[in-house]
Design a protein around this motif. Structure first.
Motif, PDB file in Angstrom:
ATOM      1  N   ALA A   1     -41.537  77.034  36.303  1.00 23.21           N
ATOM      2  CA  ALA A   1     -40.129  77.410  36.175  1.00 23.21           C
ATOM      3  C   ALA A   1     -39.282  76.523  37.072  1.00 23.21           C
ATOM      4  CB  ALA A   1     -39.949  78.879  36.559  1.00 23.21           C
ATOM      5  N   ASN A   2     -38.154  76.076  36.531  1.00 18.23           N
ATOM      6  CA  ASN A   2     -37.202  75.299  37.319  1.00 18.23           C
ATOM      7  C   ASN A   2     -35.810  75.831  37.048  1.00 18.23           C
ATOM      8  OD1 ASN A   2     -35.719  73.439  38.715  1.00 18.23           O
ATOM      9  ND2 ASN A   2     -36.027  71.769  37.253  1.00 18.23           N
ATOM     10  N   LYS A   3     -35.303  76.618  37.967  1.00 18.59           N
ATOM     11  CA  LYS A   3     -33.975  77.193  37.808  1.00 18.59           C
ATOM     12  C   LYS A   3     -33.024  76.651  38.871  1.00 18.59           C
ATOM     13  CE  LYS A   3     -35.616  81.515  35.740  1.00 18.59           C
ATOM     14  NZ  LYS A   3     -35.535  82.983  35.733  1.00 18.59           N
ATOM     15  N   ASN A   4     -33.238  75.414  39.304  1.00 19.39           N
ATOM     16  CA  ASN A   4     -32.499  74.901  40.445  1.00 19.39           C
ATOM     17  C   ASN A   4     -31.559  73.752  40.100  1.00 19.39           C
ATOM     18  OD1 ASN A   4     -33.825  76.726  42.162  1.00 19.39           O
ATOM     19  ND2 ASN A   4     -35.561  75.345  42.396  1.00 19.39           N
ATOM     20  N   ASN A   5     -31.178  73.608  38.838  1.00 19.24           N
ATOM     21  CA  ASN A   5     -30.222  72.575  38.485  1.00 19.24           C
ATOM     22  C   ASN A   5     -28.883  72.857  39.147  1.00 19.24           C
ATOM     23  OD1 ASN A   5     -32.096  71.330  36.710  1.00 19.24           O
ATOM     24  ND2 ASN A   5     -31.589  72.844  35.151  1.00 19.24           N
ATOM     25  N   LYS A   6     -28.179  71.795  39.556  1.00 22.37           N
ATOM     26  CA  LYS A   6     -26.901  71.941  40.242  1.00 22.37           C
ATOM     27  C   LYS A   6     -25.814  72.417  39.280  1.00 22.37           C
ATOM     28  CE  LYS A   6     -28.373  70.208  44.218  1.00 22.37           C
ATOM     29  NZ  LYS A   6     -28.471  71.013  45.449  1.00 22.37           N
ATOM     30  N   ILE A   7     -24.850  73.166  39.826  1.00 22.92           N
ATOM     31  CA  ILE A   7     -23.691  73.564  39.047  1.00 22.92           C
ATOM     32  C   ILE A   7     -22.496  72.724  39.496  1.00 22.92           C
ATOM     33  CG2 ILE A   7     -24.571  75.886  38.715  1.00 22.92           C
ATOM     34  CD1 ILE A   7     -22.649  76.868  40.812  1.00 22.92           C
ATOM     35  N   TYR A   8     -21.416  72.751  38.715  1.00 29.98           N
ATOM     36  CA  TYR A   8     -20.264  71.908  39.034  1.00 29.98           C
ATOM     37  C   TYR A   8     -18.982  72.614  38.606  1.00 29.98           C
ATOM     38  CZ  TYR A   8     -21.195  70.602  34.141  1.00 29.98           C
ATOM     39  OH  TYR A   8     -21.456  70.620  32.792  1.00 29.98           O
ATOM     40  N   LEU A   9     -17.868  72.151  39.163  1.00 23.46           N
ATOM     41  CA  LEU A   9     -16.565  72.752  38.916  1.00 23.46           C
ATOM     42  C   LEU A   9     -15.984  72.258  37.595  1.00 23.46           C
ATOM     43  CD1 LEU A   9     -14.997  72.242  42.473  1.00 23.46           C
ATOM     44  CD2 LEU A   9     -15.866  74.388  41.533  1.00 23.46           C
ATOM     45  N   LEU A  10     -15.317  73.163  36.878  1.00 19.30           N
ATOM     46  CA  LEU A  10     -14.520  72.793  35.718  1.00 19.30           C
ATOM     47  C   LEU A  10     -13.063  72.751  36.162  1.00 19.30           C
ATOM     48  CD1 LEU A  10     -14.682  72.249  32.622  1.00 19.30           C
ATOM     49  CD2 LEU A  10     -14.021  74.631  32.302  1.00 19.30           C
ATOM     50  N   PRO A  11     -12.406  71.585  36.094  1.00 20.63           N
ATOM     51  CA  PRO A  11     -11.031  71.476  36.610  1.00 20.63           C
ATOM     52  C   PRO A  11     -10.087  72.454  35.922  1.00 20.63           C
ATOM     53  CG  PRO A  11     -11.951  69.307  36.105  1.00 20.63           C
ATOM     54  CD  PRO A  11     -12.906  70.309  35.544  1.00 20.63           C
ATOM     55  N   GLU A  12      -9.113  72.926  36.668  1.00 16.03           N
ATOM     56  CA  GLU A  12      -8.153  73.869  36.123  1.00 16.03           C
ATOM     57  C   GLU A  12      -7.310  73.249  35.015  1.00 16.03           C
ATOM     58  OE1 GLU A  12      -4.582  76.698  37.831  1.00 16.03           O
ATOM     59  OE2 GLU A  12      -6.317  76.286  39.133  1.00 16.03           O
ATOM     60  N   LYS A  13      -7.155  71.926  35.036  1.00 17.41           N
ATOM     61  CA  LYS A  13      -6.416  71.271  33.961  1.00 17.41           C
ATOM     62  C   LYS A  13      -7.165  71.372  32.633  1.00 17.41           C
ATOM     63  CE  LYS A  13      -8.341  66.597  34.498  1.00 17.41           C
ATOM     64  NZ  LYS A  13      -8.028  65.166  34.720  1.00 17.41           N
ATOM     65  N   ILE A  14      -8.455  71.675  32.690  1.00 16.66           N
ATOM     66  CA  ILE A  14      -9.273  71.895  31.493  1.00 16.66           C
ATOM     67  C   ILE A  14      -9.370  73.387  31.178  1.00 16.66           C
ATOM     68  CG2 ILE A  14     -11.550  71.628  30.459  1.00 16.66           C
ATOM     69  CD1 ILE A  14     -10.120  68.997  30.726  1.00 16.66           C
ATOM     70  N   SER A  15      -9.592  74.207  32.204  1.00 18.10           N
ATOM     71  CA  SER A  15      -9.784  75.643  31.975  1.00 18.10           C
ATOM     72  C   SER A  15      -8.472  76.360  31.682  1.00 18.10           C
ATOM     73  CB  SER A  15     -10.444  76.286  33.197  1.00 18.10           C
ATOM     74  OG  SER A  15      -9.561  76.296  34.315  1.00 18.10           O
TER      75      SER A  15
ATOM     76  N   GLU B   1      -6.628  78.067  33.672  1.00 21.36           N
ATOM     77  CA  GLU B   1      -6.381  79.244  34.494  1.00 21.36           C
ATOM     78  C   GLU B   1      -7.308  79.212  35.698  1.00 21.36           C
ATOM     79  OE1 GLU B   1      -6.087  84.152  34.009  1.00 21.36           O
ATOM     80  OE2 GLU B   1      -7.092  82.939  32.483  1.00 21.36           O
ATOM     81  N   SER B   2      -6.805  79.600  36.859  1.00 14.86           N
ATOM     82  CA  SER B   2      -7.629  79.616  38.062  1.00 14.86           C
ATOM     83  C   SER B   2      -8.636  80.756  38.000  1.00 14.86           C
ATOM     84  CB  SER B   2      -6.749  79.788  39.305  1.00 14.86           C
ATOM     85  OG  SER B   2      -6.181  81.094  39.334  1.00 14.86           O
ATOM     86  N   TRP B   3      -9.740  80.569  38.691  1.00 14.31           N
ATOM     87  CA  TRP B   3     -10.743  81.637  38.715  1.00 14.31           C
ATOM     88  C   TRP B   3     -10.204  82.870  39.431  1.00 14.31           C
ATOM     89  CZ3 TRP B   3     -12.441  83.762  43.218  1.00 14.31           C
ATOM     90  CH2 TRP B   3     -12.334  83.009  44.395  1.00 14.31           C
ATOM     91  N   GLU B   4      -9.316  82.663  40.415  1.00 14.54           N
ATOM     92  CA  GLU B   4      -8.747  83.801  41.124  1.00 14.54           C
ATOM     93  C   GLU B   4      -7.944  84.691  40.177  1.00 14.54           C
ATOM     94  OE1 GLU B   4      -8.670  80.431  44.276  1.00 14.54           O
ATOM     95  OE2 GLU B   4      -8.484  80.629  42.100  1.00 14.54           O
ATOM     96  N   ASN B   5      -7.160  84.062  39.313  1.00  9.89           N
ATOM     97  CA  ASN B   5      -6.354  84.841  38.377  1.00  9.89           C
ATOM     98  C   ASN B   5      -7.236  85.582  37.376  1.00  9.89           C
ATOM     99  OD1 ASN B   5      -3.539  85.433  37.539  1.00  9.89           O
ATOM    100  ND2 ASN B   5      -4.242  84.562  35.596  1.00  9.89           N
ATOM    101  N   LYS B   6      -8.319  84.944  36.958  1.00 10.70           N
ATOM    102  CA  LYS B   6      -9.242  85.599  36.038  1.00 10.70           C
ATOM    103  C   LYS B   6      -9.871  86.834  36.686  1.00 10.70           C
ATOM    104  CE  LYS B   6     -10.540  81.368  33.513  1.00 10.70           C
ATOM    105  NZ  LYS B   6     -11.647  80.454  33.163  1.00 10.70           N
ATOM    106  N   VAL B   7     -10.279  86.698  37.940  1.00 11.08           N
ATOM    107  CA  VAL B   7     -10.893  87.831  38.641  1.00 11.08           C
ATOM    108  C   VAL B   7      -9.907  88.989  38.763  1.00 11.08           C
ATOM    109  CG1 VAL B   7     -11.754  88.622  40.886  1.00 11.08           C
ATOM    110  CG2 VAL B   7     -12.613  86.487  39.901  1.00 11.08           C
ATOM    111  N   GLU B   8      -8.671  88.676  39.092  1.00 13.98           N
ATOM    112  CA  GLU B   8      -7.677  89.743  39.209  1.00 13.98           C
ATOM    113  C   GLU B   8      -7.415  90.404  37.854  1.00 13.98           C
ATOM    114  OE1 GLU B   8      -7.026  91.094  41.742  1.00 13.98           O
ATOM    115  OE2 GLU B   8      -6.806  89.736  43.423  1.00 13.98           O
ATOM    116  N   ARG B   9      -7.456  89.633  36.783  1.00 13.63           N
ATOM    117  CA  ARG B   9      -7.301  90.234  35.447  1.00 13.63           C
ATOM    118  C   ARG B   9      -8.476  91.152  35.134  1.00 13.63           C
ATOM    119  NH1 ARG B   9      -6.675  87.409  30.415  1.00 13.63           N
ATOM    120  NH2 ARG B   9      -7.569  85.428  31.158  1.00 13.63           N
TER     121      ARG B   9
END
Length: 755
Positions: free
Chosen positions: A272-286, A288-296
């Motif tokens: 098993a290999n579950k250690n691949n790195k994660i990365y940010l998706l820029p807000e200009k693509i998403s 909406e900020s993650w903070e606003n999503k959490v509050e929603r």
């Protein structure tokens, strides 16, 4: 191992939880310990050990003394018990492997059992050996992983390993004398080709004479028999369905260590290999900020429970977590997600993820509010497996725990099982099950930036496919050889030249002639066919771009199609147009509009055994629920502006050819001439812009509205795709495309269609 009980409790390997809705006091918890305290019965440890003493060492099976506790009819009796004897059907099992082993105790050298058939049978023999050790009469193997993903990592393909069926959907049941696979209409033909029919039975789900899994178990097992399933991969909703259907006639056990994994580790040294790195998706693509999503999310599901209620929301599906925090990863093939869980309360955020997966920039982004006076937007990191201890340790903090029904039973059990009886009572009373996570309902409605990104991704992907198919047709015209597999790098090459390309969105379906009749065909060396002028060629493919996910199917013929092929293609196209041009009130669901796509086929007694449309993620899963167009949808979901779906009717003639046409559409608001009762209306807009095949269209079958739709569609191809091809110097592709989008003026005149 499960870690559901305190460290002082005995180690155990099977956990059975049978909760009753009337009151927590009727809940029953059965624990099979490593001394086999079987269903709360006191059984002598030495007798049980002698019963099940099967050892596998260096490819050998040693069978010891298990006849000593057999009655005359092959039943195992538990000494000193008044309960009914439990039938393990040992004699039947012995006959099943008689050709491999002759007498108990004889050693078997598996090296002499050569070939794939021997390996397939060896897997079942080993599985049944583990079933006997654990006193299971049937074992269920599912296709999913801990997060109920449709596509799973290689190390989670347990059902594929044991059955050798490679489709993405199916359920296996193995008893001591039978092995069966259930799969839906998309895979009936494929499964019949991949299963070893000498030892496997194919159960074709969706056909009227096919028993479903629960009915088959009820019909073929005896009262008191025990059915096992791996707790980590069965969802609460599926477990509840099995429990309600099978108990109390049968005993339904949750196994804490998967039996297939035990075989897999023995045979293949699965890692098993579950250690691949994660990365940010820029807000200009998403958008909406993650903070606003959490509050929603909090406003929608956590802060709506009254002032005196404290609530925790568990999020377990990977695409929900990736979308919520504007993160992406590479843990699942083709899906840019990562292994994690999340829990949100009114004042805290927890992300359960292996530390090695977190680059510093991700940590900084999610913890930038940890020094604020109000830290409710500070994300606390815990390890992936700590999710199983979270609720037992924090149960007294919450009045309500909300979770989707898709949570696996190991998590569910960690919530409701506790050494503290009061915690069990509290959990059973305050656990609230949601059909879907609130994140999912937010995610399927794309915001304006996501909509624009999805649109542009479809346009670029359409240009890439036009480039690739124009190349292929030129090669075929010049008698150069290409087959279903060798052409695949060409498709990926042209897609990789597009802006924001991140990879493919699923394994391409590249299918010629009879192979195109296999709905989810996967080309292999032993099955590949040459792409020629004599047979239909079906291509279903897609890609992941930073700003969107694509999925497109087109069917081609590089020679002269038959009359029947033209009629079928045309009727599939008519169904696609019927759906794409539909205007409908906003209370209509996918189950209701499905008939629009099938009607042209139904007129001729034809149909297809798959859904007509699925949701599509924004640089996420290519299949995004819960939106769905089809007769088999589990939940009726109303369409809303900003949802993206596929429009993909088809037809498949076994061992001959298949046709499918898939176009991505977006649900949009529509203003009608009249507005009866202030009713809002919706329509679809097509964003996949790849020409249909003129030589496969019988225009005499089309009505004027359908002809006009094709002309309008072709105009959009010219408008949006031409600039991309010019920019990429795609002169050959431009010529190929323009030949297929010529206005149908002559046909409109001939039919007497209005201008």
């Amino acid at each position: 191992m499960f870690n559901f009980l305190t460290a002082s409790c005995i180690d155990f390997w099977i956990l059975f939880v049978a909760f009753r809705a009337i009151s927590f006091t009727r809940a029953t918890i059965f624990i099979d310990s490593n001394v086999h305290n079987d269903y709360n019965r006191s059984v002598n440890q030495n007798e049980i050990k002698s019963l099940n003493h099967y050892n596998v060492d260096n490819g050998e099976i040693k069978i010891h003394r298990f006849h000593e506790l057999l009655g005359h009819n092959g039943r195992i009796f538990f000494p000193g018990q008044n309960s009914s004897p439990r039938d393990l059907r040992v004699k039947v099992f012995s006959k099943r492997i008689q050709k491999i082993r002759k007498v108990p105790g004889e050693k078997i050298n598996w090296e002499n059992q050569n070939g794939p058939e021997a390996l397939a049978e060896r897997k079942l023999v080993l599985l049944r050996r583990y079933m006997l050790e654990r006193k299971l009469d049937a074992y269920i193997v599912l296709s999913t992983d801990e997060h109920q993903n449709e596509y799973v990592n290689e190390f989670d393909k347990r059902r594929e390993f044991i059955s050798e069926f490679t489709g993405s959907a199916g359920t296996v049941i193995v008893t001591l004398d039978k092995a069966l696979l259930w799969t839906d209409g998309r895979y009936h033909l494929q499964a019949s080709q991949e299963l070893n029919s000498q030892i496997w039975t194919l159960m074709k789900s969706g056909l009227g004479n096919t028993l479903n899994t629960t009915n088959w178990l009820r019909t073929n097992l005896k009262k008191g028999d025990t059915i096992g399933v791996y707790a980590n991969v069965i969802s609460y909703s599926l477990w509840k369905n099995y429990r309600d259907e099978l108990e109390p006639t049968f005993i339904f056990l949750l196994v804490s260590e998967d039996l297939v994994d035990s075989i897999w580790n023995t045979l293949n040294k699965k890692e098993a290999n579950k250690n691949n790195k994660i990365y940010l998706l820029p807000e200009k693509i998403s958008g909406e900020s993650w903070e606003n999503k959490v509050e929603r999310v909090r406003k929608r599901s956590i802060n709506d429970n009254g002032d005196q209620q404290t609530c925790a929301l568990l999020i377990s599906e990977l695409d929900d977590i990736a979308w919520l925090y504007n993160l992406r990863g590479d843990d699942i093939p083709y899906n840019p997600v990562f292994f994690a869980y999340s829990i949100i309360t009114d004042s805290s955020i927890y992300l359960f993820i292996n530390n090695i997966k977190l680059p510093q920039e991700v940590r900084d982004n999610l913890q930038r509010h940890c020094d604020d006076e109000d830290t409710k937007l500070c994300v606390k990191f815990l390890t992936y497996d700590e999710v199983y201890q979270f609720f037992p340790q924090h149960m007294n903090q919450f009045n309500i725990i909300k979770t989707p029904k898709s949570i696996n039973m190991r998590i569910y059990s960690s919530i409701v099982i506790s050494p503290n009886e009061e915690n069990i009572k509290k959990a059973s009373q305050n656990l609230v099950f949601l059909d879907y996570s609130p994140v999912k309902w937010m995610k399927i409605i794309k915001n304006p930036i996501e909509i624009e990104g999805m649109k542009q991704a479809q346009y670029r992907d359409s240009a890439a496919l036009i480039n690739a198919i124009s190349f292929l047709e030129d090669e075929i015209e010049n008698d150069r050889e290409w087959d279903e597999i060798s052409i695949l790098p060409i498709y990926e090459y042209y897609r990789s030249k597009q802006k924001y390309f991140k990879g493919l969105s699923f394994e391409p379906i590249s299918a010629v002639g009879p192979n195109s009749a296999v709905i989810h065909y996967s080309p292999k060396i032993e099955t590949k066919r040459m792409i020629t002028k004599q047979e239909i060629y079906l291509l279903d493919s897609g890609a992941q771009y930073l700003d969107g996910t694509t999925d497109v199917t087109r069917t081609f013929h590089f020679g002269s199609p038959t009359k029947f092929q033209k009629e079928v293609y045309t009727r599939v196209l008519m169904g696609s147009i019927n759906l794409a041009s539909l205007v409908f009130p906003n209370y209509i669901t996918g189950r209701q509009v499905d008939t629009m796509s099938r009607q042209p086929l139904w007129e001729m007694g034809l149909d297809y055994r798959h859904g007509t449309g699925h949701g599509l993620g924004a640089f996420l899963n290519v299949h995004e629920g819960p939106i769905f167009i089809g007769v088999a949808g589990s939940l009726d979901v109303n369409f809303k502006h900003g949802m993206f779906l596929s429009d993909e009717p088809g037809f498949y003639k076994a061992n001959d050819f298949g046709v499918r046409l898939e176009t991505i559409v977006m649900v949009k608001n529509f203003t009608t001439k009249y507005n009866y009762s202030d009713q809002d209306y919706l329509a679809f807009e097509s964003y996949t812009l790849v020409p249909f095949e003129p030589k496969l269209i019988d225009y005499s079958l089309l009505n004027c509205n359908q002809v006009k739709w094709i002309d309008d569609y072709n105009s959009n191809i010219k408008r949006y795709i031409t600039p991309i091809l010019i920019q990429q110097n795609g002169s050959r592709a431009l010529m190929w495309m323009n030949k297929r989008i010529i206005p149908l003026e002559d046909i409109r005149i001939k039919k007497g269609c209005p201008d």
